[in-house]
Design an enzyme around this catalytic site. Structure first.
Site, PDB file in Angstrom:
ATOM      1  N   LYS A  22       0.797  -1.156   0.030  1.00 22.08           N
ATOM      2  CA  LYS A  22       0.152  -0.042  -0.021  1.00 22.08           C
ATOM      3  C   LYS A  22       1.043   1.271  -0.153  1.00 22.08           C
ATOM      4  O   LYS A  22       0.608   2.147  -0.840  1.00 22.08           O
ATOM      5  CB  LYS A  22      -0.904  -0.145   1.149  1.00 22.08           C
ATOM      6  N   ASN A  23       2.008   1.254   0.798  1.00 19.89           N
ATOM      7  CA  ASN A  23       2.876   2.386   1.032  1.00 19.89           C
ATOM      8  C   ASN A  23       3.659   2.683  -0.198  1.00 19.89           C
ATOM      9  O   ASN A  23       4.312   3.947  -0.312  1.00 19.89           O
ATOM     10  CB  ASN A  23       3.717   2.355   2.143  1.00 19.89           C
ATOM     11  N   CYS A 126      -5.301   8.257   9.763  1.00 18.29           N
ATOM     12  CA  CYS A 126      -5.306   7.968  11.198  1.00 18.29           C
ATOM     13  C   CYS A 126      -5.089   8.800  12.104  1.00 18.29           C
ATOM     14  O   CYS A 126      -4.008   9.836  11.940  1.00 18.29           O
ATOM     15  CB  CYS A 126      -4.440   6.736  11.046  1.00 18.29           C
ATOM     16  N   ARG A 131       1.706  14.739  12.837  1.00 20.34           N
ATOM     17  CA  ARG A 131       2.217  14.398  11.490  1.00 20.34           C
ATOM     18  C   ARG A 131       2.484  15.596  10.866  1.00 20.34           C
ATOM     19  O   ARG A 131       1.763  16.006   9.801  1.00 20.34           O
ATOM     20  CB  ARG A 131       1.748  13.199  10.706  1.00 20.34           C
ATOM     21  N   ASP A 316       5.002   0.898  11.679  1.00 20.51           N
ATOM     22  CA  ASP A 316       3.587   0.151  11.319  1.00 20.51           C
ATOM     23  C   ASP A 316       3.503  -1.248  11.659  1.00 20.51           C
ATOM     24  O   ASP A 316       2.607  -1.878  11.436  1.00 20.51           O
ATOM     25  CB  ASP A 316       3.536   0.341   9.644  1.00 20.51           C
ATOM     26  N   ARG A 408      -8.622  -0.180   5.085  1.00 18.50           N
ATOM     27  CA  ARG A 408      -7.551   0.982   4.407  1.00 18.50           C
ATOM     28  C   ARG A 408      -6.346   0.081   4.093  1.00 18.50           C
ATOM     29  O   ARG A 408      -5.540   0.431   2.979  1.00 18.50           O
ATOM     30  CB  ARG A 408      -7.730   1.875   5.449  1.00 18.50           C
TER      31      ARG A 408
END
Length: 429
Positions: A22-23, A126, A131, A316, A408
């Protein structure tokens, strides 16, 4: 709102196909804004965030088609996606879209680099920390952009184009590195990015940009050199396997016990995780097809970890590892250095019987002999899957609410675990 129910006690045995990362997939999709040719991406995971980003890119004028959308598709391999940004029809990314997914903020750099202007809402995603986007802005300003904040939007302009320069980040940031890299490839002259993130997903995006005609040196190091080009062309690129999904399923097997082959997983992407897991008494062995993970009979040993930028232990996987350590035979300390609010899963794990004590940015996890099923609430993407991992061994039923967080970032999680023997099901709202 869907829920997932897990009845603990079953070992895991079989095969799990690891999806595309995903990233990497999200910034790769955004890279389509940098060319008017077609960018073809293979092994794109089927995730809610991918679907949302398709809508966001469509708002900018990107035509997107996906192969294999027909009855009978087995879903084991990721999607093949064709993205064509022939004409950018709108340089604004609205709040109602960007607020739902932080990564969509990354359209700022490509839109600015290609069109000379962009207006992008401040991001959401999230709730695991503030951030800030300061370093994104600083990178664009270093390349000559005029940037201001207006009513919750970042407004950036570079009417004469971006100009290469030196960008030095005060700390490692994946998002800011993506922003700098995707802006610099169309800037005039050379850009040097210092203290760049070294995550494999950065390298995957850079590899794709090189296929598109970009000139980038220093891949895998903290210093990237980019020679700007007038334009990029189309390319075909395969998304690398998801190292976070790899680590997550490895921890699920370690928790439940058993033997599972993670097909498509790459050991070189999870070297630090393999070291930690082996210290905990879990076997992770590379094969010609991926990684084999097994734990048969032996108890889990406590291992203390500190989250760090790659190649350190990934933030993560912090929540998943904490769930695993709740059953270790002793005490482990987990220190979070990346995000300040990433211990929200602690109170939910405690509902299952975990003994975890917070001390500032560290969590002291005292292993217990058993967990008991309960109703729990997912608070973010990684926290949600930690509750599933704990539920695999909890006595009775564990009901995880708000599983839209899971969707997600994890593709068909209940089907993948169920195929290996877990008693897990999704309950529609």
């Amino acid at each position: 709102m869907d829920r997932i129910r897990i009845r603990g006690g079953n070992r895991l045995n079989g095969e799990i196909h690891i999806s595309g990362a995903k990233n990497a997939a999200l910034p790769l999709m955004i890279a389509s804004l940098l060319t008017d040719d077609t960018l073809t991406l293979r092994n794109v995971p089927r995730l809610a965030d991918v679907t949302l980003l398709m809508r966001i890119l469509g708002n900018h004028g990107v035509d997107i088609s996906v192969d294999g959308k027909r009855a009978g598709t087995n879903g084991i391999q990721g999607d093949t996606m064709h993205l064509t940004a022939r004409t950018i029809v709108d340089t604004t990314a609205p709040y109602e879209m960007v607020s739902r997914m932080r990564a969509s903020f990354w359209v700022l750099g490509p839109l600015l680099a290609r069109c000379g202007e962009a207006r992008v809402s401040l991001p959401g995603g999230c709730a695991i920390g503030t951030r800030p986007v300061d370093m994104h802005i600083q990178a664009l300003q270093a390349l000559g952009a005029e940037v201001e904040i207006d009513k919750g939007y970042i407004v950036a302009k570079a009417k004469k184009g971006l100009k290469g320069d030196r960008i030095t980040f005060e700390k490692v940031s994946v998002g800011a590195t993506h922003a700098a890299l995707m802006s610099a490839v169309l800037a005039h002259g050379e850009t040097v990015i210092e203290n760049a993130a070294r995550e494999p997903e950065i390298g995957d995006v850079a590899d794709c940009l090189i296929k598109m005609g970009a000139l980038i040196e220093g891949l895998g190091t903290s210093t990237l050199r980019v020679q700007g080009r007038d334009r990029l062309h189309g390319a075909t690129h395969e998304v690398l396997p998801d190292r976070i999904e790899t680590g997550t399923y490895a921890m699920a097997v370690a928790m439940a016990g058993g033997d599972v082959h993670l097909l498509g997983a790459r050991a070189d992407l999870v070297g630090n995780v393999i070291n930690v897991m082996e210290q905990a008494g879990v076997s992770m062995s590379p094969t010609n097809q991926g990684l084999r993970v097994s734990r048969n009979g032996a108890g889990l040993k406590p291992v203390s970890v500190t989250t760090e930028p790659y190649p350190g232990f990934p933030t993560d996987l912090q929540a998943q590892f904490m769930a695993l350590m709740t059953r270790a035979e002793g005490t482990a300390t987990i220190t979070e250095t990346i995000f300040e609010n990433r211990f929200m899963h602690v109170q939910e794990l405690a509902r299952l019987g975990a003994d975890i004590r917070l001390r500032g940015d560290s969590a002291e996890v005292h292993g217990v002999t058993r967990l008991r099923g309960a109703e729990v609430m997912a608070t973010d993407l990684r926290a949600s899957v930690s509750l599933v991992i704990a539920g695999l061994v909890a006595e009775g039923d564990t009901m995880v609410h708000r599983v839209y967080h899971l969707d997600r970032g994890f593709e068909r999680l209940e089907k993948k675990l169920g195929a290996c023997g877990a008693e897990i099901e999704r309950l529609a709202s």
